[in-house]
Design an enzyme around this catalytic site. Sequence first.
Site, PDB file in Angstrom:
ATOM      1  CB  SER A   1      -4.481  -6.603   7.499  1.00  0.00           C
ATOM      2  OG  SER A   1      -4.156  -5.372   8.100  1.00  0.00           O
TER       3      SER A   1
ATOM      4  NE  ARG B   1      -1.337   2.645  13.295  1.00  0.00           N
ATOM      5  CZ  ARG B   1      -0.545   1.682  12.893  1.00  0.00           C
ATOM      6  NH1 ARG B   1       0.740   1.699  13.220  1.00  0.00           N
ATOM      7  NH2 ARG B   1      -0.998   0.687  12.162  1.00  0.00           N
TER       8      ARG B   1
ATOM      9  CG  ASP C   1      -2.104  -0.875   1.154  1.00  0.00           C
ATOM     10  OD1 ASP C   1      -2.463  -1.279   0.026  1.00  0.00           O
ATOM     11  OD2 ASP C   1      -2.688  -1.186   2.205  1.00  0.00           O
TER      12      ASP C   1
ATOM     13  CG  ASP D   1      -4.342   1.790  13.132  1.00  0.00           C
ATOM     14  OD1 ASP D   1      -4.293   1.926  14.367  1.00  0.00           O
ATOM     15  OD2 ASP D   1      -4.136   0.705  12.566  1.00  0.00           O
TER      16      ASP D   1
HETATM   17  N1  ARG Z   1      -7.777  -3.577  16.217  1.00  0.00           N
HETATM   18  C1  ARG Z   1      -6.577  -3.034  16.757  1.00  0.00           C
HETATM   19  C2  ARG Z   1      -6.734  -1.561  16.997  1.00  0.00           C
HETATM   20  O1  ARG Z   1      -7.653  -0.985  16.562  1.00  0.00           O
HETATM   21  C3  ARG Z   1      -5.370  -3.352  15.894  1.00  0.00           C
HETATM   22  C4  ARG Z   1      -5.306  -2.611  14.606  1.00  0.00           C
HETATM   23  C5  ARG Z   1      -4.185  -3.089  13.779  1.00  0.00           C
HETATM   24  N2  ARG Z   1      -3.891  -2.139  12.740  1.00  0.00           N
HETATM   25  C6  ARG Z   1      -3.656  -2.472  11.487  1.00  0.00           C
HETATM   26  N3  ARG Z   1      -3.444  -1.493  10.671  1.00  0.00           N
HETATM   27  N4  ARG Z   1      -3.651  -3.712  11.068  1.00  0.00           N
HETATM   28  O2  ARG Z   1      -5.919  -0.951  17.656  1.00  0.00           O
END
Ligand code: ARG
Length: 421
Positions: free
Chosen positions: A194, A111, A30, A140
């Site tokens: 992912s 993040r 990506d 995110d």
């Molecule tokens: N569900 C978790 C969260 O919202 C993990 C997210 C993982 N992020 C990703 N871009 N795969 O914090």
Amino acid sequence: MPAEEILTATYQANRDEVNRVLLLYSGGLDTSVMLKWIQDEYGAEVVALTINLGQPGEDYEVVKGKAMQLGAVGAHVVDAREEFAREYITPAIKANATYGLGYPLFTALGRPLIAKLAVEYARQTGCDTIAHGCTGKGNDQVRIEATVATLAPELKVIAPVRGWQMGRDEEIAYARQNGIPVKSSASEGEAPYSIDDNLWGRSSEGRWIEDLATAPQDDVFDLVTRPEDAPDQPEVIELDFEAGVPVAVNGERLDLVSLLERVAEYGIRHGVGIVDHIEDRIVGLKVRDIYEVPAAAILLPAHAELEKLVGTIHQNQFKTQMDQKWGYLVYAGLWWEPLRADLDAYMDAANAQVSGRIGVKLYKGSARVVTRESPNAVYDPQLATFNSDGGGLFSQAASPGFIELWSLQSRLAWQVRNHTS
Ligand code: ARG
């Protein structure tokens, strides 16, 4: 060519405002497609920034080289592991931070730091816009954009993946046309999971995980040993804490990053820290994640146990509510909310006493506290024992009087409601 993103927020960039873009670059498909696409679509320069938060097995020189090869005017790699451990994971440990009974927030903690560094590098390198590769369905994007909009009102954001409406096959085709290296496994087999990972854990989403009736398939576990394959011999590790911060493993003092890695190794070996989690996202969706959190699954229960030992009943009951609030703010992308800093002051005060040693027994997927020692324990073996009349601060003769008054209102209410008097 893909549709442009519709602008609904003040911090989103207009096409003509985008001249130099700081791209949060992982090296994956990506963000590699983005690196090229931003140059083509906006005629803008791209500076790539890659943050090391302790993702295992990443070769940052390769990532940097790939960014330059795809036309970045600069490519930076920042090792932020120490800051992540000290400023993000440590407060999370002090707050026993989890969300939804099992997610230790590793992505949610990472993040705001990633976005803060993006702001710093955007300013240093003269960028007007920050680009990230989050989709429109996750948490995110909220965490990153809320951070940029808070810390740098002068910067704009673009999120091409949210707007460009390319599917995976189109992305691969775009990559092929534009000389972006694509792993052959990517174009042949199924779409990969992912993944997001750092020092504090790893998440997998997508594929069969989206089918709630499917039990975890073995190929998802990239970190933690399957519990059934873990050693038949249990192992006890001792963790020392000082003021709520883990400082030593089996008596060996370690810097925080090494300590987190060391504890993770124990968890990985013993199959500890697999979480199969249904989660209420901030953006409304309910989604399933598979988490591997070997360090957190050992350190969080150990910390909580020690805290419980040194706190009074009143402190302990109150703190669990504050912990939950802290965890939710962080999950929900509000790291910079002043209430979080207020709560941190409370967490530090409550953790001032949290020093001592906890033994945790690891065995085929479980991590169970087995020993506790602390000079600050609100525990007196003389008082607690069954074997004597106690003495000291505890008078057993006082108990019936206590019970009489303690139960008074409940007894009266019972009688009124059941007409027993
Ligand atoms: N569900 C978790 C969260 O919202 C993990 C997210 C993982 N992020 C990703 N871009 N795969 O914090």
